[in-house]
Design a protein around this motif. Structure first.
Motif, PDB file in Angstrom:
ATOM      1  N   SER A  47       0.824  -1.202   0.000  1.00  0.00           N
ATOM      2  CA  SER A  47       0.000   0.000   0.000  1.00  0.00           C
ATOM      3  C   SER A  47       0.862   1.259   0.000  1.00  0.00           C
ATOM      4  CB  SER A  47      -0.925  -0.017   1.215  1.00  0.00           C
ATOM      5  OG  SER A  47      -1.670   1.163   1.277  1.00  0.00           O
ATOM      6  N   ARG A  48       1.897   1.273   0.813  1.00  0.00           N
ATOM      7  CA  ARG A  48       2.785   2.440   0.876  1.00  0.00           C
ATOM      8  C   ARG A  48       3.542   2.617  -0.438  1.00  0.00           C
ATOM      9  NH1 ARG A  48       3.587   0.100   6.121  1.00  0.00           N
ATOM     10  NH2 ARG A  48       5.594  -0.734   5.481  1.00  0.00           N
ATOM     11  N   MET A  49       3.984   1.509  -1.008  1.00  0.00           N
ATOM     12  CA  MET A  49       4.726   1.588  -2.273  1.00  0.00           C
ATOM     13  C   MET A  49       3.826   2.045  -3.422  1.00  0.00           C
ATOM     14  SD  MET A  49       7.218  -1.731  -2.065  1.00  0.00           S
ATOM     15  CE  MET A  49       8.109  -1.315  -3.567  1.00  0.00           C
ATOM     16  N   ARG A  50       2.607   1.556  -3.450  1.00  0.00           N
ATOM     17  CA  ARG A  50       1.693   1.891  -4.535  1.00  0.00           C
ATOM     18  C   ARG A  50       1.433   3.397  -4.591  1.00  0.00           C
ATOM     19  NH1 ARG A  50      -2.040  -1.088  -3.144  1.00  0.00           N
ATOM     20  NH2 ARG A  50      -3.255   0.470  -2.036  1.00  0.00           N
ATOM     21  N   THR A  51       1.339   4.034  -3.447  1.00  0.00           N
ATOM     22  CA  THR A  51       1.080   5.468  -3.423  1.00  0.00           C
ATOM     23  C   THR A  51       2.158   6.239  -4.172  1.00  0.00           C
ATOM     24  OG1 THR A  51      -0.133   5.261  -1.350  1.00  0.00           O
ATOM     25  CG2 THR A  51       0.712   7.448  -1.900  1.00  0.00           C
ATOM     26  N   LEU A  52       3.406   5.972  -3.871  1.00  0.00           N
ATOM     27  CA  LEU A  52       4.487   6.679  -4.556  1.00  0.00           C
ATOM     28  C   LEU A  52       4.577   6.247  -6.016  1.00  0.00           C
ATOM     29  CD1 LEU A  52       6.843   8.628  -4.664  1.00  0.00           C
ATOM     30  CD2 LEU A  52       8.312   6.805  -3.777  1.00  0.00           C
ATOM     31  N   GLY A  53       4.526   4.944  -6.264  1.00  0.00           N
ATOM     32  CA  GLY A  53       4.646   4.451  -7.638  1.00  0.00           C
ATOM     33  C   GLY A  53       3.575   5.022  -8.553  1.00  0.00           C
ATOM     34  N   ALA A  54       2.336   5.003  -8.099  1.00  0.00           N
ATOM     35  CA  ALA A  54       1.243   5.540  -8.917  1.00  0.00           C
ATOM     36  C   ALA A  54       1.397   7.043  -9.114  1.00  0.00           C
ATOM     37  CB  ALA A  54      -0.101   5.225  -8.272  1.00  0.00           C
ATOM     38  N   GLY A  55       1.838   7.726  -8.086  1.00  0.00           N
ATOM     39  CA  GLY A  55       2.038   9.166  -8.209  1.00  0.00           C
ATOM     40  C   GLY A  55       3.072   9.508  -9.270  1.00  0.00           C
ATOM     41  N   LEU A  56       4.146   8.764  -9.312  1.00  0.00           N
ATOM     42  CA  LEU A  56       5.185   9.009 -10.315  1.00  0.00           C
ATOM     43  C   LEU A  56       4.725   8.612 -11.712  1.00  0.00           C
ATOM     44  CD1 LEU A  56       8.272   7.768  -8.295  1.00  0.00           C
ATOM     45  CD2 LEU A  56       7.802  10.129  -8.988  1.00  0.00           C
ATOM     46  N   LEU A  57       3.996   7.524 -11.801  1.00  0.00           N
ATOM     47  CA  LEU A  57       3.602   6.997 -13.102  1.00  0.00           C
ATOM     48  C   LEU A  57       2.453   7.773 -13.728  1.00  0.00           C
ATOM     49  CD1 LEU A  57       4.513   4.673 -14.930  1.00  0.00           C
ATOM     50  CD2 LEU A  57       2.727   3.282 -13.907  1.00  0.00           C
ATOM     51  N   VAL A  58       1.512   8.209 -12.932  1.00  0.00           N
ATOM     52  CA  VAL A  58       0.287   8.800 -13.476  1.00  0.00           C
ATOM     53  C   VAL A  58       0.193  10.306 -13.250  1.00  0.00           C
ATOM     54  CG1 VAL A  58      -2.238   8.694 -13.413  1.00  0.00           C
ATOM     55  CG2 VAL A  58      -0.905   6.604 -13.156  1.00  0.00           C
ATOM     56  N   HIS A  59       0.756  10.802 -12.172  1.00  0.00           N
ATOM     57  CA  HIS A  59       0.541  12.197 -11.805  1.00  0.00           C
ATOM     58  C   HIS A  59       1.822  13.029 -11.813  1.00  0.00           C
ATOM     59  CE1 HIS A  59      -3.469  10.978 -10.725  1.00  0.00           C
ATOM     60  NE2 HIS A  59      -2.985  10.056  -9.920  1.00  0.00           N
ATOM     61  N   LEU A  62       7.004  15.029 -15.202  1.00  0.00           N
ATOM     62  CA  LEU A  62       7.788  14.640 -16.376  1.00  0.00           C
ATOM     63  C   LEU A  62       6.860  14.114 -17.465  1.00  0.00           C
ATOM     64  CD1 LEU A  62      10.745  12.761 -14.650  1.00  0.00           C
ATOM     65  CD2 LEU A  62      10.804  15.036 -15.685  1.00  0.00           C
ATOM     66  N   SER A  63       7.223  14.363 -18.704  1.00  0.00           N
ATOM     67  CA  SER A  63       6.429  13.829 -19.813  1.00  0.00           C
ATOM     68  C   SER A  63       6.513  12.305 -19.808  1.00  0.00           C
ATOM     69  CB  SER A  63       6.955  14.361 -21.146  1.00  0.00           C
ATOM     70  OG  SER A  63       8.225  13.793 -21.428  1.00  0.00           O
ATOM     71  N   ASP A  64       5.554  11.663 -20.458  1.00  0.00           N
ATOM     72  CA  ASP A  64       5.601  10.201 -20.585  1.00  0.00           C
ATOM     73  C   ASP A  64       6.916   9.768 -21.220  1.00  0.00           C
ATOM     74  OD1 ASP A  64       3.041  10.210 -19.555  1.00  0.00           O
ATOM     75  OD2 ASP A  64       2.072   9.646 -21.445  1.00  0.00           O
ATOM     76  N   HIS A 146      17.308  21.361 -19.376  1.00  0.00           N
ATOM     77  CA  HIS A 146      16.116  20.771 -19.996  1.00  0.00           C
ATOM     78  C   HIS A 146      14.941  20.602 -19.045  1.00  0.00           C
ATOM     79  CE1 HIS A 146      18.491  19.923 -23.556  1.00  0.00           C
ATOM     80  NE2 HIS A 146      19.442  19.518 -22.729  1.00  0.00           N
ATOM     81  N   LEU A 147      15.193  20.624 -17.753  1.00  0.00           N
ATOM     82  CA  LEU A 147      14.134  20.408 -16.767  1.00  0.00           C
ATOM     83  C   LEU A 147      14.075  21.574 -15.795  1.00  0.00           C
ATOM     84  CD1 LEU A 147      14.715  16.663 -15.675  1.00  0.00           C
ATOM     85  CD2 LEU A 147      13.253  17.522 -17.524  1.00  0.00           C
ATOM     86  N   GLY A 148      12.871  21.949 -15.443  1.00  0.00           N
ATOM     87  CA  GLY A 148      12.688  22.944 -14.387  1.00  0.00           C
ATOM     88  C   GLY A 148      13.048  22.331 -13.043  1.00  0.00           C
ATOM     89  N   GLU A 149      13.044  23.166 -12.025  1.00  0.00           N
ATOM     90  CA  GLU A 149      13.420  22.721 -10.687  1.00  0.00           C
ATOM     91  C   GLU A 149      12.568  21.556 -10.194  1.00  0.00           C
ATOM     92  OE1 GLU A 149      12.661  25.099  -6.847  1.00  0.00           O
ATOM     93  OE2 GLU A 149      14.770  25.535  -7.407  1.00  0.00           O
ATOM     94  N   LEU A 150      11.243  21.670 -10.333  1.00  0.00           N
ATOM     95  CA  LEU A 150      10.359  20.616  -9.844  1.00  0.00           C
ATOM     96  C   LEU A 150      10.503  19.334 -10.665  1.00  0.00           C
ATOM     97  CD1 LEU A 150       7.161  22.679  -8.981  1.00  0.00           C
ATOM     98  CD2 LEU A 150       9.082  22.022  -7.498  1.00  0.00           C
ATOM     99  N   GLU A 151      10.685  19.479 -11.973  1.00  0.00           N
ATOM    100  CA  GLU A 151      10.920  18.295 -12.818  1.00  0.00           C
ATOM    101  C   GLU A 151      12.234  17.616 -12.442  1.00  0.00           C
ATOM    102  OE1 GLU A 151       9.070  19.120 -17.168  1.00  0.00           O
ATOM    103  OE2 GLU A 151      10.742  20.403 -16.565  1.00  0.00           O
ATOM    104  N   ALA A 152      13.260  18.398 -12.157  1.00  0.00           N
ATOM    105  CA  ALA A 152      14.555  17.827 -11.786  1.00  0.00           C
ATOM    106  C   ALA A 152      14.457  17.069 -10.462  1.00  0.00           C
ATOM    107  CB  ALA A 152      15.615  18.929 -11.703  1.00  0.00           C
ATOM    108  N   LEU A 153      13.738  17.632  -9.520  1.00  0.00           N
ATOM    109  CA  LEU A 153      13.524  16.947  -8.254  1.00  0.00           C
ATOM    110  C   LEU A 153      12.772  15.635  -8.488  1.00  0.00           C
ATOM    111  CD1 LEU A 153      13.691  16.857  -5.183  1.00  0.00           C
ATOM    112  CD2 LEU A 153      11.658  18.326  -5.110  1.00  0.00           C
ATOM    113  N   GLU A 154      11.730  15.694  -9.303  1.00  0.00           N
ATOM    114  CA  GLU A 154      10.971  14.482  -9.615  1.00  0.00           C
ATOM    115  C   GLU A 154      11.845  13.451 -10.333  1.00  0.00           C
ATOM    116  OE1 GLU A 154       7.328  13.464 -12.500  1.00  0.00           O
ATOM    117  OE2 GLU A 154       6.875  14.935 -10.939  1.00  0.00           O
ATOM    118  N   PHE A 155      12.699  13.904 -11.235  1.00  0.00           N
ATOM    119  CA  PHE A 155      13.620  13.000 -11.921  1.00  0.00           C
ATOM    120  C   PHE A 155      14.444  12.208 -10.910  1.00  0.00           C
ATOM    121  CE2 PHE A 155      18.099  12.491 -12.800  1.00  0.00           C
ATOM    122  CZ  PHE A 155      18.082  11.588 -13.855  1.00  0.00           C
ATOM    123  N   LEU A 156      14.985  12.875  -9.901  1.00  0.00           N
ATOM    124  CA  LEU A 156      15.808  12.192  -8.902  1.00  0.00           C
ATOM    125  C   LEU A 156      15.003  11.145  -8.134  1.00  0.00           C
ATOM    126  CD1 LEU A 156      17.787  15.282  -7.592  1.00  0.00           C
ATOM    127  CD2 LEU A 156      18.718  13.372  -8.930  1.00  0.00           C
TER     128      LEU A 156
END
Length: 186
Positions: A47-59, A62-64, A146-156
């Motif tokens: 359950s804990r893993m799904r929350t982060l995984g789904a957030g990164l994958l769907v929400h 970063l572009s697809d 190529h990435l804004g600050e928030l995109e770069a953080l998400e990339f990491l």
């Protein structure tokens, strides 16, 4: 090679059925991924893993295309044929990687002419993080071009998350999904 922990098996109890359905994108008719069925052995962790995984994958921000390139490269660098094969079968076409570049996520270099400057920067950053667990000033500057600050953080976070997934899949020797794309020979 035998998978080290078996996944839950049908018929699923109602709670497992509900949770496994939550892992899968809407409208998917394939059997639940073995990775999800194994994680469901530990429902609280899943359950804990799904929350982060789904957030990164769907929400994610970063572009697809960026997301799937990063996932493919992390999985490739970790030698995780399971996760690479699932993502390349399910998302490569939608992300626009194309038949020429799909195997290059495993066998190519960031300097390969098939990559755009943006893709090359993402690949270099993944490779640097994989090799050193750090991103140099040059790597950060190239990424931020190529990435804004928030995109770069998400990339990491994305790169680290899929390294975690690779550890789970490789550590448990999870068997390849029958429909997954075959991992290219290096």
């Amino acid at each position: 090679m035998k998978q080290r922990i078996d996944g839950v098996t049908p018929p699923y109890d109602p709670e497992a059925e509900r949770e496994l359905r939550r892992w899968m994108p809407p409208g998917v008719t394939q059997e639940r991924l073995m990775l999800f069925k194994v994680l469901q052995r530990h429902p609280d962790l899943a359950s804990r893993m799904r929350t982060l995984g789904a957030g990164l994958l769907v929400h994610g921000r970063l572009s697809d295309a960026d997301r799937e390139l990063v996932i493919a490269r992390v999985a490739a660098r970790c030698g995780c044929a399971y996760e690479w094969g699932v993502h390349m079968a399910a998302y490569a076409e939608a992300s626009g990687l194309g038949e020429e570049r799909i195997p290059l996520t495993v066998t190519g270099t960031p300097a390969d002419p098939a990559w755009t400057p943006r893709q090359g920067a993402l690949l270099r950053a993944v490779d640097e993080l994989h090799d050193t667990a750090r991103l140099s000033d040059d790597g950060w500057t190239a990424l931020r071009a190529h990435l804004g600050e928030l995109e770069a953080l998400e990339f990491l976070v994305l790169a680290g998350w899929y390294r975690t997934i690779a550890y789970v899949a490789n550590g448990l020797e999870i068997e390849q999904e029958p429909w997954a794309r075959a991992f290219p020979e290096g």
